[in-house]
Structures are given as structure tokens and as C-alpha cells.
Design a protein around this motif. Structure first.
Motif, mmCIF file in Angstrom:
data_model
loop_
_atom_site.group_PDB
_atom_site.id
_atom_site.type_symbol
_atom_site.label_atom_id
_atom_site.label_comp_id
_atom_site.label_asym_id
_atom_site.label_seq_id
_atom_site.Cartn_x
_atom_site.Cartn_y
_atom_site.Cartn_z
ATOM 1 N N PHE A 475 0.828 -1.205 0.000
ATOM 2 C CA PHE A 475 0.000 0.000 0.000
ATOM 3 C C PHE A 475 0.861 1.253 0.000
ATOM 4 O O PHE A 475 2.054 1.184 0.282
ATOM 5 N N SER A 476 0.224 2.380 -0.299
ATOM 6 C CA SER A 476 0.931 3.641 -0.094
ATOM 7 C C SER A 476 0.977 3.856 1.414
ATOM 8 O O SER A 476 0.222 3.222 2.160
ATOM 9 N N MET A 483 -5.335 0.803 6.563
ATOM 10 C CA MET A 483 -5.457 -0.644 6.802
ATOM 11 C C MET A 483 -5.337 -0.926 8.297
ATOM 12 O O MET A 483 -6.085 -1.732 8.845
ATOM 13 N N ASP A 484 -4.399 -0.249 8.955
ATOM 14 C CA ASP A 484 -4.254 -0.423 10.405
ATOM 15 C C ASP A 484 -5.542 -0.042 11.127
ATOM 16 O O ASP A 484 -5.968 -0.702 12.062
ATOM 17 N N GLU A 489 -12.103 -4.700 12.354
ATOM 18 C CA GLU A 489 -13.170 -5.230 11.504
ATOM 19 C C GLU A 489 -12.644 -6.338 10.586
ATOM 20 O O GLU A 489 -13.335 -7.314 10.336
ATOM 21 N N LEU A 490 -11.425 -6.159 10.095
ATOM 22 C CA LEU A 490 -10.874 -7.170 9.205
ATOM 23 C C LEU A 490 -10.649 -8.479 9.955
ATOM 24 O O LEU A 490 -10.941 -9.556 9.444
ATOM 25 N N THR A 491 -10.136 -8.379 11.163
ATOM 26 C CA THR A 491 -9.900 -9.583 11.962
ATOM 27 C C THR A 491 -11.234 -10.264 12.248
ATOM 28 O O THR A 491 -11.364 -11.482 12.127
ATOM 29 N N HIS A 492 -12.212 -9.451 12.585
ATOM 30 C CA HIS A 492 -13.535 -10.003 12.880
ATOM 31 C C HIS A 492 -14.107 -10.737 11.664
ATOM 32 O O HIS A 492 -14.855 -11.693 11.797
#
Ligand code: ADP
Ligand code: MG
Length: 605
Positions: A475-476, A483-484, A489-492
């Protein structure tokens, strides 16, 4: 009687006007970059600290200013770009209102150094609260460097309204892209908090697109080019297979300036009819050249809306040119196999002004009369039938509001046992005949609803699948921070990932089922972009937005053949949702064609 009117002092007037021109760091960045380009610079550096809050600096190698211009440029209506009202109809520069620097000086501390080509020494001007605090000779390179410090230091209300750094920085990035994409002959660099985010060398337009968005873009586009008296078109349109769910990569420029023009964007999209699925949008970078006297110059300088005198001609030309680009490059092989393919493009001679075609149909046409012997007839019948049907159903289906409130779908005595029949229409809709009529389910939207509720209503994280080989996603710097932010939410949702220390690479080791390794980068890119978009639109609940995007991306495709068991599962899961009637994005998931409605279709011709 007493007089109560007084003239506001300049410092107050400028501060008020500044609100219009500079509402966030990104707008100051836009003004400074445009000035540098107007000064004829070939190299421009942008430096920001804390997303522009503490510092926005633009350094250019343009024409520079004389000692007295260096003071004068901060006055309201100070411009070198127009002299008389008539000039307004032939504007070839980015700015012309002479407001930007005055506005910026009213709400920030400004430190400027500038030198003209033939001057031995430059001049340095320091401004605070609209007035010159200091000016003296200095040695500096040819060109201008303007440092805008502590933006809104004297307007706490504005300062407090600024969003988080990641959001303000993404606004700046967008401004930067809108300018750099179309000025590929100028070199740009962009540093944020000491980190080099972009290093763009002067190159072709396609190369510039790749420098900004990534090397992979080279393969994704067809060139589009057309010359006519009304408009000259030059740019790139995406191949149909790279269509996206959002319009975020649609860039339209007129005379070197980014514009928003939904109708012209639609002209390009129209050229893709039947080539890309509904709800998907092609990316494009298209530059138009139009005689400035044929466009509305009285537009607000910070707005991106534009009006043209020849709008409908431009629509037709743009659509035809895009069709030609897509046709020349992608239908070429199809032509060989299927010589009867109709292709309605004819080249436009210079000087020809086409009018937008009108749809000609006969309102009294009876679809049941006549024979069905030719293909053409059949098409006609189908269209007529469709219009008719849509009219009918819209009349009798409930409004959006009532659908949203509704907790149950009108399922028409749907039989949830093994006995229920299911069949699929055009690989898009699941149809279930019930006791009361025909239940129609949009398979994609239904699946979105199911996945969305799974993600939002479960306390426990959704289980992911370990990848055999972890995948790296790049990513940039700014996007990596986003993303951090989305990590929870991504982990979930079943993702497992780790940011590599000191870099912008994420190593993904687990994903929710059904997500292809090769699609991961694009998946995250879309997510980041939509997240930024949502933040800009002040979407209230970021978690909801993230889950909506994930659900949308993971849902089965609109066109996918389903087994009976799969159809049964989707309909059953949908019925068990809390809000089965609407997809997370607000679209209707189902409709019941009751026997009554079916009867009306036949009796009320
Ligand atoms: P405008 O761009 O509408 O003329 P600005 O307030 O942005 O108004 O700038 C005022 C004037 O200052 C410009 O017309 C130009 O003459 C001068 N100027 C601003 N920035 C630069 C620069 N980077 N290099 C040279 N001249 C500049
Ligand atoms: Mg300007």
C-alpha cells in the motif's frame, strides 16, 4: 437616525472569503499547485507535515515574482492572469480570480521566497494575519517556494472541524492525483512527514497513470482519441474486464483541469452497455480540449462542476469515441468469428456535430399481435414486455420506507421444506413458485444481506481459512495507515494479517472462505478507497461501512449458475435474516409477484 453600516477591514473580509476558497488543507494544496503550474514550472515539490495542519509547502521552478509583486500577490483581487472583463472568455490558466493567496494569508502564517530568472537575488516575504511582517532580499533558486504554516491558527472553529490526519491526507492525495494525472509533462514529488509518497517524472499520460496507481495499470486500458471541432478527446478507458464496483477511478479533465460531469461520465459508461455487469463501472482517464469560449467560465474556482454549450454533441462524440476504442481493440477478434455483429459506430468527420439520438417507440404497440419470426421482433417484444412489466410491478410493490421497516419478506406462503421448487432466471434471479404467486430473489443482493448480517450480528469473529502461502499486499503509506485503522473489523471478518515492521506491506495469512489469493490486493484497495470515501461523506458508522464493503465483495456474482441446493440455502438464510427485504446498500432483495398482479398483467392491456 444613525448610520449603522461600516466597511469591514480587509483582514476580516479576507478571513470570511477564505472560508470559501480554503476549507481544508487539501484546498490550499490545490491552489498552491495550480499557481506553480500557472507560473510555468516544470518541477514542483509538495511537502506536508501533519496532513497539512502544521505545514504545506510548494516549491516550484517557475517564473518567480518581482519584489513588489511578491507583496502585492497577497492582496485580494491581485492577479496577473486577467486584465479586463473580456479576458474572462479566454482563460488558459488555472487561477484568475486573485483570491487564493489573499485567502491563505488570512488564515495561516506564510513564508515565501521567490526569484525571477533575470534577478540576482530573490526576495523573502513573511506574512501573518494578512499583513506583511517582514520582507528582505535573500538568495534562493529561481522560482517560488511558499510555506503555509499552522493553517487556521486564527480560526479555531475551522481547525476543530478538521478530520483525522489519515482522512485529511487522503483528501490531499486526491487533489494531488487530480492535478498530476493530467499534467504528465511536469515532474512532481510529494513528501508527507518526511516520507516520499510520490515521485513522478515527466512522461506520457499512460506512464503517469502507472506512476500514480501502479505499474499494473499499463495492461488495463485502451487508448481513446478523437478530434472534432466541438471537442478533442485523448485518454485511456479501462478494458471491460477491469470494471469496478465504484466510480472512484473515473477521471475526466477539461483543458487541463479535473472536472465532475456526470453526464459526460455517463457517455463513456454507455459505451460499455452489455459489456460489463450492472453496478460495475469502468475506470477512465480522459482529457477533453474545448474552446474556452464554449464553456461556462463563471464557475466557482474551487468547484469542479462545469457547463458546456455543446453538451449533447460532446455526449455523442465521447460515447462514440469510447465505443470505437473498445471496438477496435476488444471486439476485433469477435468480428472474425461473428461477421454479422452489428456495430453502430461511424467515424465522425471533423466539423460534424451529431445530435443525441432519440429513442423512437410506438406506445400503442401490442406485444401479442403479429408474428415472432425474426430476431429483431423478438428483441422488440422483450423490451416492450419489460417496460410493461416494470410499470405494473412498481405500481403495486411497497415503497422503500415500508420495505426497510418490514422485518419479513412477503414470501407468499413459501414452502421451506424439500418440496419447494426453485429455478434460476438468467443466472441472476432465483424464482420460487409459491401458493400465492411467484417469489423472485436477486441472488447477489440476497447473499450480500446474509453475509452482512453474519459479520455485524455475531459477537464472535467469523472463522477464516489459513492460506498455504501467505500473500503480501502493498500500500501507499497513507493507505497502510488506513489498513491499520480497519484492523478490528478485518480480523472479525476472518482475515489474519501483519504489517511488516517499518514498511507498508501487509502479510496476509488467513482470509474468509471464497476469497481468491489473487484478488486480495484489489479487495483491500477497494476497501481502503471506499473507507476513505465513507469518511469524506461523513458516513456515521465506519464499522458498518467496512462490513458492507466486505459483504458486497464476497457475495456471489450476479451471474452465476446455482445448484438447486444452493438456491434453497440462499433463500432459507435470507428468510432467517433480521432485515431480509433490503440489501445493506438499500436495494430490494426480493419481490413477490402475487397471483393478483399476474392476473392484472393479462386483463388490463
Ligand atoms: P490567481 O491565481 O487567481 O491569479 P492567486 O491569489 O492564486 O490568484 O495568485 C495571485 C498572483 O500571484 C498570481 O496571479 C501570480 O501572478 C502570482 N503568483 C502566485 N503564485 C505564484 C508562483 N508560484 N509563481 C509565480 N507567481 C505566482
Ligand atoms: Mg491561483
Amino acid at each position: 437616525m444613525s448610520d449603522i453600516i461600516n466597511i469591514l477591514p480587509d483582514s476580516v473580509a479576507n478571513q470570511i472569503a477564505a472560508g470559501e476558497v480554503v476549507d481544508r488543507p487539501a484546498s490550499a494544496v490545490k491552489e498552491l499547485l495550480e499557481n506553480a503550474m500557472d507560473a510555468g514550472a516544470t518541477q514542483i515539490q509538495l511537502i506536508v507535515k501533519d496532513a497539512g495542519r502544521t505545514l504545506i509547502q510548494v516549491i516550484d521552478n517557475g517564473c518567480g515574482m518581482s519584489d513588489s509583486d511578491a507583496r502585492l500577490c497577497f492582496e485580494r483581487h491581485a492577479t496577473s492572469k486577467i486584465h479586463k472583463a473580456d479576458d474572462l472568455f479566454a482563460i488558459h490558466t488555472m487561477g484568475f480570480r486573485g483570491e487564493a493567496l489573499a485567502s491563505i494569508a488570512a488564515i495561516a502564517q506564510v513564508d515565501m521566497k521567490t526569484r525571477q530568472h533575470d534577478a540576482e537575488l530573490g526576495t523573502q516575504v513573511e506574512i501573518e494575519g494578512c499583513s506583511v511582517k517582514d520582507q528582505h532580499a535573500c538568495s534562493c533558486p529561481v522560482g517560488t517556494s511558499i510555506a503555509v504554516k499552522n493553517l487556521f491558527y486564527n480560526v479555531p472553529a475551522r481547525r476543530n472541524f478538521l478530520k483525522k490526519d489519515t482522512i485529511e491526507l487522503s483528501h490531499i492525495e486526491e487533489v494531488f492525483r487530480r492535478i498530476t494525472l493530467i499534467h504528465n509533462d511536469i515532474s512532481f514529488t510529494f513528501h508527507s512527514n518526511g516520507k516520499l509518497l510520490y515521485d513522478l517524472r515527466s512522461d506520457t499520460m499512460l506512464q503517469r497513470v502507472c506512476q500514480v496507481f501502479g505499474e499494473g495499470y499499463k495492461e488495463k486500458f485502451y487508448p481513446v482519441e478523437e478530434e472534432s471541432d466541438v471537442v478533442c478527446i485523448k485518454g485511456y478507458v479501462a478494458k471491460a474486464e477491469y470494471a469496478k464496483r465504484s466510480r472512484s477511478e473515473q477521471y475526466l479533465f477539461v483543458n487541463g483541469r479535473y472536472i465532475k460531469h456526470p453526464m459526460l461520465a455517463a457517455a463513456i459508461e454507455k459505451a460499455y452497455t452489455d459489456m460489463i455487469p450492472e453496478g460495475s463501472h469502468p475506470a477512465f482517464f480522459v482529457s477533453l480540449t474545448v474552446d474556452p469560449s464554449r464553456m461556462d467560465v463563471n464557475i466557482h474556482p474551487t468547484k469542479t462542476e462545469v457547463r458546456f454549450i455543446d453538451e449533447s454533441a460532446m455526449f455523442a462524440i465521447l460515447r462514440a469515441a469510447t465505443k470505437k476504442a473498445l471496438g477496435q481493440f476488444s471486439l476485433a477478434t469477435e468480428f472474425e468469428f461473428n461477421p454479422s455483429t452489428e456495430f453502430d459506430f461511424t467515424p465522425l468527420p471533423k466539423g460534424y456535430v451529431p445530435v443525441e439520438p432519440k429513442i423512437d417507440y410506438n406506445p400503442t404497440y401490442n406485444p401479442f399481435a403479429g408474428t415472432h419470426d425474426t430476431n429483431k421482433r423478438d428483441d422488440h417484444n422483450r423490451d416492450n414486455w419489460k417496460n410493461f412489466f416494470e410499470e405494473r410491478t412498481d405500481d403495486c410493490t411497497p415503497s422503500m420506507e415500508s420495505l426497510v421497516k418490514q422485518t419479513n419478506v412477503p414470501n407468499g406462503n413459501f414452502d421451506s421444506t424439500e418440496n419447494q421448487e426453485y429455478f434460476q432466471i438468467q443466472n441472476r434471479y432465483i424464482a420460487c413458485p409459491t401458493n400465492d404467486g411467484l417469489l423472485l430473489v436477486d441472488q447477489r443482493l440476497a447473499h450480500e444481506r446474509i453475509l452482512f448480517e453474519r459479520l455485524t450480528q455475531k459477537e464472535k469473529a467469523v472463522g477464516g481459512q489459513q492460506l498455504l502461502f501467505p500473500v503480501n499486499c502493498q500500500f501507499s503509506a497513507a493507505d497502510a495507515d488506513i489498513m491499520d485503522e480497519m484492523k478490528t473489523e478485518l480480523t472479525h471478518s476472518g482475515f489474519e494479517m501483519q504489517r511488516m515492521a517499518g514498511s507498508n506491506v501487509f502479510v496476509v495469512s488467513a482470509t474468509p472462505a471464497d476469497l481468491n489469493d489473487s484478488e486480495l490486493q484489489e479487495f483491500f484497495d477497494t476497501l481502503v478507497r471506499e473507507f476513505k470515501g465513507a469518511m469524506m461523506e461523513k458516513f456515521s458508522d465506519r464499522g458498518t461501512k467496512i462490513y458492507m464493503t466486505i459483504a458486497r465483495r464476497m457475495a456471489i456474482k450476479a451471474e452465476k449458475a446455482l445448484q438447486k441446493e444452493e438456491m434453497r440455502q440462499i433463500v432459507k438464510d435470507l428468510m432467517e435474516c433480521n432485515m431480509p427485504a433490503v440489501a445493506p446498500g438499500g436495494e430490494r432483495t426480493t419481490t413477490l409477484l402475487t397471483a393478483d398482479k399476474i392476473r392484472q398483467i393479462f386483463v388490463n392491456l
